[in-house]
Scaffold this active site. Structure first.
Site, PDB file in Angstrom:
ATOM      1  N   ASP A  51       4.857   2.536  -1.563  1.00 51.82           N
ATOM      2  CA  ASP A  51       3.316   2.078  -2.012  1.00 51.82           C
ATOM      3  C   ASP A  51       3.154   2.484  -3.162  1.00 51.82           C
ATOM      4  OD1 ASP A  51       3.167   1.985   0.832  1.00 51.82           O
ATOM      5  OD2 ASP A  51       1.896   0.504   0.330  1.00 51.82           O
ATOM      6  N   ALA A  72       2.563  -3.308  -0.360  1.00 55.06           N
ATOM      7  CA  ALA A  72       2.337  -3.050  -1.936  1.00 55.06           C
ATOM      8  C   ALA A  72       2.411  -4.340  -2.700  1.00 55.06           C
ATOM      9  CB  ALA A  72       2.998  -1.975  -2.257  1.00 55.06           C
TER      10      ALA A  72
HETATM   11  O1  MRU Z   1      -0.689  -0.231   5.414  1.00 57.55           O
HETATM   12  P1  MRU Z   1       0.291  -1.331   4.936  1.00 57.55           P
HETATM   13  O2  MRU Z   1       0.978  -2.169   5.934  1.00 57.55           O
HETATM   14  O3  MRU Z   1       0.032  -2.003   3.685  1.00 57.55           O
HETATM   15  O4  MRU Z   1       1.608  -0.354   4.327  1.00 57.55           O
HETATM   16  C1  MRU Z   1       2.696  -1.237   4.039  1.00 57.55           C
HETATM   17  C2  MRU Z   1       4.044  -0.063   3.587  1.00 57.55           C
HETATM   18  O5  MRU Z   1       3.661   1.202   3.713  1.00 57.55           O
HETATM   19  C3  MRU Z   1       5.278  -0.600   2.936  1.00 57.55           C
HETATM   20  O6  MRU Z   1       6.251   0.053   3.303  1.00 57.55           O
HETATM   21  C4  MRU Z   1       4.963  -0.609   1.486  1.00 57.55           C
HETATM   22  O7  MRU Z   1       3.974  -1.305   1.151  1.00 57.55           O
HETATM   23  C5  MRU Z   1       6.317  -1.368   0.893  1.00 57.55           C
HETATM   24  S1  MRU Z   1       6.222  -3.018   1.093  1.00 57.55           S
HETATM   25  C6  MRU Z   1       7.183  -3.873   0.141  1.00 57.55           C
END
Ligand code: MRU
Length: 376
Positions: free
Chosen positions: A254, A68
């Protein structure tokens, strides 16, 4: 392509083979933007250059960059790249639309694109490009500072879980490390901070099917930093909690709804349920840019549905050293691939932010962010 990032400030940050890296940084010519290609890790470390807003949109949609906070930072630089191409209102509006459509769930993307659009549209055209690059750099600096602070607040919780005779055992899901942010990470920042302070700890890493961000990215990060860790199949967490093998869970997010509901990588909810059944503390770490004050609860958060091939196939290193995918289901089998889920705030022990630790509730969030409460 290897490239050494320009760093501001004295903090060393995360390193790759002894070289300090951020996940996103300006190219030496000050125009292009360099990012680590996360689709190649852990097998190859490559840095790729983005020159246009279309490059930034593609990098987000194909998950060259992901996590995110990082997709927010990429959106900020994407708006700057757009201004370099054409700083007119119509082009910037279209760039904003394309960026926020690249992935729907992480709210940091919209937060950053909105911030850059508002800044530029308030300025004369000739001033927009320079202001946008400066603002994108500020978004990155803000994220680095927030994640470092999350690390300090979260490390205190890890310290508290210390018992004599064994390491503190922490479970994490997906990758919420420095690769998911600009530096340090969210859920992994407290782990790095506690580890660097000498706390004996061990991390259970969920592989995180279907894209395996845990196996590919979190394990790579922890190994590079010398943190003890063990990779587990996603289904193993509940069993380990029942056996007393997990002292606490820390995950990222996210999008946090205004009532403290947590949207995060698919499978987070099941871990929170198992944690509650076993009285294992379940913490969620995130910066302010992940809070969506317009979302009353998690029920309305858009959940990304990704390519079904991610479920039907699995990718890995083959015997010849190349990365290839193999099919794991019968040819006629269909799949579903929701990429995120929502963990109700009642299952969350506390939220860890750059401003401190609070209850997973509207009251808790408003205590830390009174300016948001005042805007109501
Ligand atoms: O699909 P992604 O790899 O972008 O998902 C990322 C996540 O779900 C993380 O846990 C979230 O973005 C927190 S990141 C600091």
């Amino acid at each position: 392509m290897a490239s050494t990032p320009q760093r501001k400030g004295a903090q060393p940050g995360m390193q790759v083979n002894g070289v300090p890296y951020r996940t996103i940084f300006p190219a030496e010519d000050g125009r292009g933007v360099l990012v680590i290609d996360q689709t190649k890790l852990p097998h190859r470390f490559e840095v790729v250059r983005l020159d246009t807003v279309a490059d930034a949109v593609r990098a987000i949609a194909t998950m060259i960059v992901r996590g995110a906070p990082l997709i927010g930072a990429t959106a900020a630089y994407g708006m700057a790249l757009a201004a370099r191409e054409n700083a007119g209102d119509a082009f910037l509006q279209e760039a904003h639309r394309a960026l926020i459509a690249a992935r729907p769930t992480a709210v940091n993307l919209r937060w950053a694109a909105d911030r850059l659009r508002a800044l530029m549209l308030a300025l004369p055209r000739a001033e927009r490009e320079g202001a946008a690059y400066r603002e994108a750099a500020a978004v990155c600096e803000d994220d680095v500072a927030a994640c470092a602070s999350i690390g300090r607040h979260g490390a205190a919780l890890i310290e508290k879980a210390r018992t004599t005779g064994r390491p503190v055992n922490i479970l994490t899901h997906c990758n919420a490390g420095w690769l998911a942010a600009v530096d340090w990470g969210t859920a992994l920042a407290p782990i790095y901070c506690a580890h660097d302070a000498g706390v004996d700890l061990h991390v259970w890493v969920d592989e995180t099917r279907p894209r395996n961000q845990g196996a590919s990215l979190t394990a790579w990060e922890l190994a590079s930093h010398g943190v003890k860790h063990t990779l587990i199949a996603d289904n193993a967490g509940g069993h380990l909690m029942q056996r007393g093998e997990i002292d606490l869970c820390i995950v990222g997010s996210d999008r946090i709804a205004a009532n403290g509901d947590v949207c995060n990588k698919i499978g987070t909810y099941l871990k929170a349920l198992a944690a509650q059944d076993n009285t294992v503390p379940f913490y969620v770490a995130f910066p302010h840019s992940t809070i969506d004050w317009t979302m009353a609860s998690g029920a309305d958060i858009p959940i990304e549905e990704r390519d079904h091939a991610e479920v039907l196939e699995i990718a890995g290193l083959d015997a010849k050293g190349g990365v290839s995918s193999v099919r794991i289901a019968p040819p006629q089998t269909q799949a579903a691939n929701p990429a995120f889920d929502v963990t109700p705030s009642r299952l969350v022990t506390a939220l860890i932010t750059e401003r401190g630790v609070c209850a997973a509730s509207r009251e808790g969030l408003e205590t830390l962010y009174p300016e948001a409460a005042a805007r109501k």
